[in-house]
Design an enzyme around this catalytic site. Structure first.
Site, PDB file in Angstrom:
ATOM      1  N   TYR A  86     112.765 -25.554   0.837  1.00  0.00           N
ATOM      2  CA  TYR A  86     113.108 -24.085   1.320  1.00  0.00           C
ATOM      3  C   TYR A  86     113.371 -23.485  -0.073  1.00  0.00           C
ATOM      4  O   TYR A  86     112.970 -22.279   0.098  1.00  0.00           O
ATOM      5  CB  TYR A  86     114.394 -24.248   2.006  1.00  0.00           C
ATOM      6  CG  TYR A  86     114.311 -24.042   3.426  1.00  0.00           C
ATOM      7  CD1 TYR A  86     113.998 -25.312   4.084  1.00  0.00           C
ATOM      8  CD2 TYR A  86     114.322 -23.085   4.287  1.00  0.00           C
ATOM      9  CE1 TYR A  86     113.769 -25.391   5.695  1.00  0.00           C
ATOM     10  CE2 TYR A  86     114.476 -23.065   5.672  1.00  0.00           C
ATOM     11  CZ  TYR A  86     113.855 -24.348   6.175  1.00  0.00           C
ATOM     12  OH  TYR A  86     113.665 -24.315   7.815  1.00  0.00           O
TER      13      TYR A  86
ATOM     14  N   LYS B 295     114.154 -39.871   5.241  1.00  0.00           N
ATOM     15  CA  LYS B 295     112.697 -40.435   5.321  1.00  0.00           C
ATOM     16  C   LYS B 295     112.400 -41.158   3.877  1.00  0.00           C
ATOM     17  O   LYS B 295     111.143 -40.788   3.491  1.00  0.00           O
ATOM     18  CB  LYS B 295     111.758 -39.275   5.678  1.00  0.00           C
ATOM     19  CG  LYS B 295     110.449 -39.704   6.053  1.00  0.00           C
ATOM     20  CD  LYS B 295     110.551 -40.565   7.314  1.00  0.00           C
ATOM     21  CE  LYS B 295     108.966 -41.048   7.530  1.00  0.00           C
ATOM     22  NZ  LYS B 295     108.883 -42.117   8.883  1.00  0.00           N
TER      23      LYS B 295
ATOM     24  N   ASP C   6     112.269 -39.386  11.962  1.00  0.00           N
ATOM     25  CA  ASP C   6     111.210 -39.367  12.869  1.00  0.00           C
ATOM     26  C   ASP C   6     112.121 -40.380  14.153  1.00  0.00           C
ATOM     27  O   ASP C   6     112.246 -40.136  15.350  1.00  0.00           O
ATOM     28  CB  ASP C   6     110.100 -40.369  12.800  1.00  0.00           C
ATOM     29  CG  ASP C   6     110.234 -41.665  11.965  1.00  0.00           C
ATOM     30  OD1 ASP C   6     111.226 -41.807  11.112  1.00  0.00           O
ATOM     31  OD2 ASP C   6     109.032 -42.198  11.605  1.00  0.00           O
TER      32      ASP C   6
ATOM     33  N   ASP D 276     116.571 -28.636   9.821  1.00  0.00           N
ATOM     34  CA  ASP D 276     115.796 -27.289  10.520  1.00  0.00           C
ATOM     35  C   ASP D 276     115.443 -27.850  11.725  1.00  0.00           C
ATOM     36  O   ASP D 276     115.569 -27.303  12.680  1.00  0.00           O
ATOM     37  CB  ASP D 276     114.928 -26.411   9.588  1.00  0.00           C
ATOM     38  CG  ASP D 276     114.368 -25.328  10.210  1.00  0.00           C
ATOM     39  OD1 ASP D 276     115.097 -24.760  11.273  1.00  0.00           O
ATOM     40  OD2 ASP D 276     113.184 -25.662  10.515  1.00  0.00           O
TER      41      ASP D 276
ATOM     42  N   ASP E 108     116.818 -27.750  16.316  1.00  0.00           N
ATOM     43  CA  ASP E 108     115.828 -27.023  17.398  1.00  0.00           C
ATOM     44  C   ASP E 108     115.840 -28.229  18.402  1.00  0.00           C
ATOM     45  O   ASP E 108     116.122 -27.682  19.639  1.00  0.00           O
ATOM     46  CB  ASP E 108     114.462 -26.689  17.148  1.00  0.00           C
ATOM     47  CG  ASP E 108     114.580 -25.221  16.503  1.00  0.00           C
ATOM     48  OD1 ASP E 108     115.504 -24.503  16.067  1.00  0.00           O
ATOM     49  OD2 ASP E 108     113.608 -24.592  16.792  1.00  0.00           O
TER      50      ASP E 108
HETATM   51  C1  IPM Z   1     116.939 -21.469  10.989  1.00  0.00           C
HETATM   52  C2  IPM Z   1     115.613 -20.626  11.240  1.00  0.00           C
HETATM   53  C3  IPM Z   1     115.303 -20.336   9.656  1.00  0.00           C
HETATM   54  C4  IPM Z   1     115.322 -21.717   9.055  1.00  0.00           C
HETATM   55  C5  IPM Z   1     114.315 -19.426   9.525  1.00  0.00           C
HETATM   56  C6  IPM Z   1     114.522 -18.050  10.335  1.00  0.00           C
HETATM   57  C7  IPM Z   1     114.061 -19.232   7.936  1.00  0.00           C
HETATM   58  O1  IPM Z   1     114.748 -21.491  11.575  1.00  0.00           O
HETATM   59  O2  IPM Z   1     118.171 -20.955  10.961  1.00  0.00           O
HETATM   60  O3  IPM Z   1     117.044 -22.620  11.727  1.00  0.00           O
HETATM   61  O4  IPM Z   1     114.144 -22.138   8.775  1.00  0.00           O
HETATM   62  O5  IPM Z   1     116.271 -22.274   8.327  1.00  0.00           O
HETATM   63 MG    MG Z   2     115.384 -23.384  12.695  1.00  0.00          MG
END
Ligand code: IPM
Ligand code: MG
Length: 377
Positions: free
Chosen positions: A154, A210, A242, A266, A270
Site C-alpha cells: 500500500y 503467507k 488462504d 483489506d 470484505d
Molecule cells: C478499505 C478500502 C481502501 C483500502 C481503498 C478505498 C483504498 O478498500 O478501506 O478497505 O484498500 O484500504
Molecule cells: Mg477494502
C-alpha cells in the site's frame, strides 16, 4: 483502546463540565453524504442523551471538490485535522477521477500522514438472518481483525521498467519494518488480552500471513513470537491467509482477534463484512492510540445509488459508535450498538441491504431506539 483526548475547558461555576470533541467530517463522494447525515443524526441525539458535545467541522474533500478545484487535501486543512479529536469519513471514490487518485489523496493521506497504524475491523453478527452461512448464530460470528494500516504494498513506491513495452516489469514490494510490525502486533495482543474476560468461546490471537510463499513475512512470525512472550496469558494461533479465508467461512466461531498485514487485512475484512451482514453494516476505525483517529464505514461510495435514499446508513452509524468508544464515551457507543441490535432482532429493521428502508428512516429509528435503550438503564 480509548484515548482520543478531551479538549480542556474551564468549568463554568455551578455547572458540570461537559466533554466536547472536535470532529472533522469528510462526507465525501456518492452515498457518503447521505449516510454521514444519518450517522450525525444518531451521534447528535446520543450525545444529547449521554451528556457530551461534538464540535463538527465539515470538509468538502472528494471527487466533486477535486474536479472543481484540482485540490485533494490541502496542507492547511490537514494540519487543522491533526489537532482534532477524530475524523468521520462517509465514503470516497468516483469513476470520474482516475483510479485511486482521490482514495490516495484523502484516505491514504490520513492513514499515512496521521500515522493511523491500526485498522480495527470488528466483525459481529447481530442477527442470524443477516449471515449468508448456514446455521451460524451471533455467538459464532464475533471477532476483530486488526489490520496493519501504514506499510506493505500500500505504501511502497510502484516501479516500472519498459512501461508499455514488451519487457515491462511492474513492482510494488510488500515491505514491512520491525517497528511497524511490532506496534501492530502489540496492539493486537493488548486487545486479545482485554477480550479474554468476555468468555463464551475460546479467546485467542491469530496471526495471519503467507510465510510459506512470501518468506519475508517471517518478520511477522518472529515479532509475533517475541511480543507473545510478554503475554503468556494470551493463547496464540497461526494461519496462512488462504486458509484463514477458508476457515472464516467454514468455522467463523474459531476467530476471536486476528492480526495481519495491510493487504491481507483489506481482503479478508470484505469477506468478514459479508458474514456479518454485508457492506451495509461493517464499520472500521483507523487508529493511532491517543491521537486523532479516523472512523468510516467499510463500504465504498456506490455512485449509482447516490441521492436515491436507498443506501443503508447502519455501517456509518456503527462507525460513529466506534468513534464514541474511542473518544471514551463508552455508554454512548454501547447504546448505539444495542439500538442496532434490538432493531434487527425485533425485525423493525428489515435488513441492512440497499433499499431495505429509506436512508433517513433508518437514522430516525436508531435515534428513537437509542433513547429507549438509555431509558431502560
Ligand atoms: C478499505 C478500502 C481502501 C483500502 C481503498 C478505498 C483504498 O478498500 O478501506 O478497505 O484498500 O484500504
Ligand atoms: Mg477494502
Amino acid at each position: 483502546m480509548s484515548g482520543g483526548g478531551i479538549r480542556a475547558r474551564a468549568p463554568e461555576p455551578g455547572k458540570r463540565t461537559m466533554a466536547e470533541y472536535d470532529i472533522a467530517v469528510i462526507a465525501g463522494d456518492g452515498i457518503g453524504p447521505e449516510v454521514t447525515r444519518e450517522a450525525w443524526k444518531v451521534l447528535d441525539a446520543t450525545a444529547d442523551v449521554y451528556g457530551f458535545r461534538t464540535r463538527r467541522r465539515d470538509y468538502p474533500f472528494g471527487t466533486d471538490h477535486w474536479l472543481a478545484t484540482n485540490e485533494l487535501f490541502p496542507d492547511e486543512a490537514f494540519e487543522e485535522v491533526r489537532g482534532m479529536n477524530a475524523v468521520f469519513l462517509g465514503a470516497i471514490g468516483d469513476p470520474r477521477a482516475p483510479v485511486g487518485l482521490v482514495e490516495h489523496g484523502v484516505i491514504m493521506r490520513m492513514r499515512v500522514g496521521l500515522d493511523l497504524f491500526v485498522n480495527l475491523r470488528p466483525i459481529k453478527l447481530y442477527d442470524a438472518r443477516l449471515c449468508p452461512l448456514k446455521d451460524k448464530r451471533p455467538e459464532d460470528v464475533d471477532m476483530v481483525i486488526v489490520r496493519e494500516n501504514t506499510e506493505d504494498a500500500y505504501t511502497a513506491k510502484p516501479e516500472y521498467t519498459d512501461k508499455g513495452g514488451p519487457d515491462e516489469v511492474a513492482s510494488q514490494p510488500m515491505r514491512y519494518t520491525r517497528r511497524g510490525t511490532e506496534r501492530i502486533v502489540r496492539y493486537a495482543f493488548e486487545l486479545a488480552r482485554a477480550r479474554s474476560h468476555l468468555g463464551g468461546k475460546e479467546r485467542k490471537l491469530l496471526l495471519i500471513d503467507k510465510t510459506n510463499a512470501v518468506p519475508a513475512q517471517d518478520l511477522w512470525t518472529r515479532v509475533f513470537a517475541e511480543v507473545g512472550r510478554e503475554y503468556p496469558d494470551v493463547k496464540t494461533d497461526h494461519a496462512y491467509i488462504d486458509a484463514a479465508c477458508m476457515w472464516m467461512v467454514k468455522n467463523p466461531e474459531w476467530f476471536d482477534v486476528a492480526v495481519t498485514t495491510n493487504l491481507f487485512g483489506d481482503i479478508i475484512t470484505d469477506l468478514g463484512a459479508m458474514i456479518q451482514g454485508g457492506m451495509g453494516i461493517a464499520a472500521s476505525g483507523n487508529i493511532h492510540p491517543g491521537r486523532v483517529s479516523l472512523f468510516e464505514p467499510i463500504h465504498g461510495s456506490a455512485p449509482k445509488y447516490a441521492g436515491k435514499s436507498v443506501a443503508c446508513p447502519v455501517a456509518a452509524i456503527m462507525a460513529a459508535s466506534m468513534m464514541c468508544d474511542y473518544l471514551g464515551e463508552k455508554a454512548a457507543a454501547g447504546a448505539i450498538e444495542q439500538a442496532v441490535k434490538d432493531l434487527l432482532a425485533s425485525r423493525r429493521l428489515k435488513g441492512v441491504g440497499t433499499g431495505d428502508h429509506p436512508t433517513n428512516e433508518v437514522g430516525d429509528m436508531i435515534v428513537a431506539e437509542v433513547r429507549a435503550v438509555a431509558a431502560r438503564v
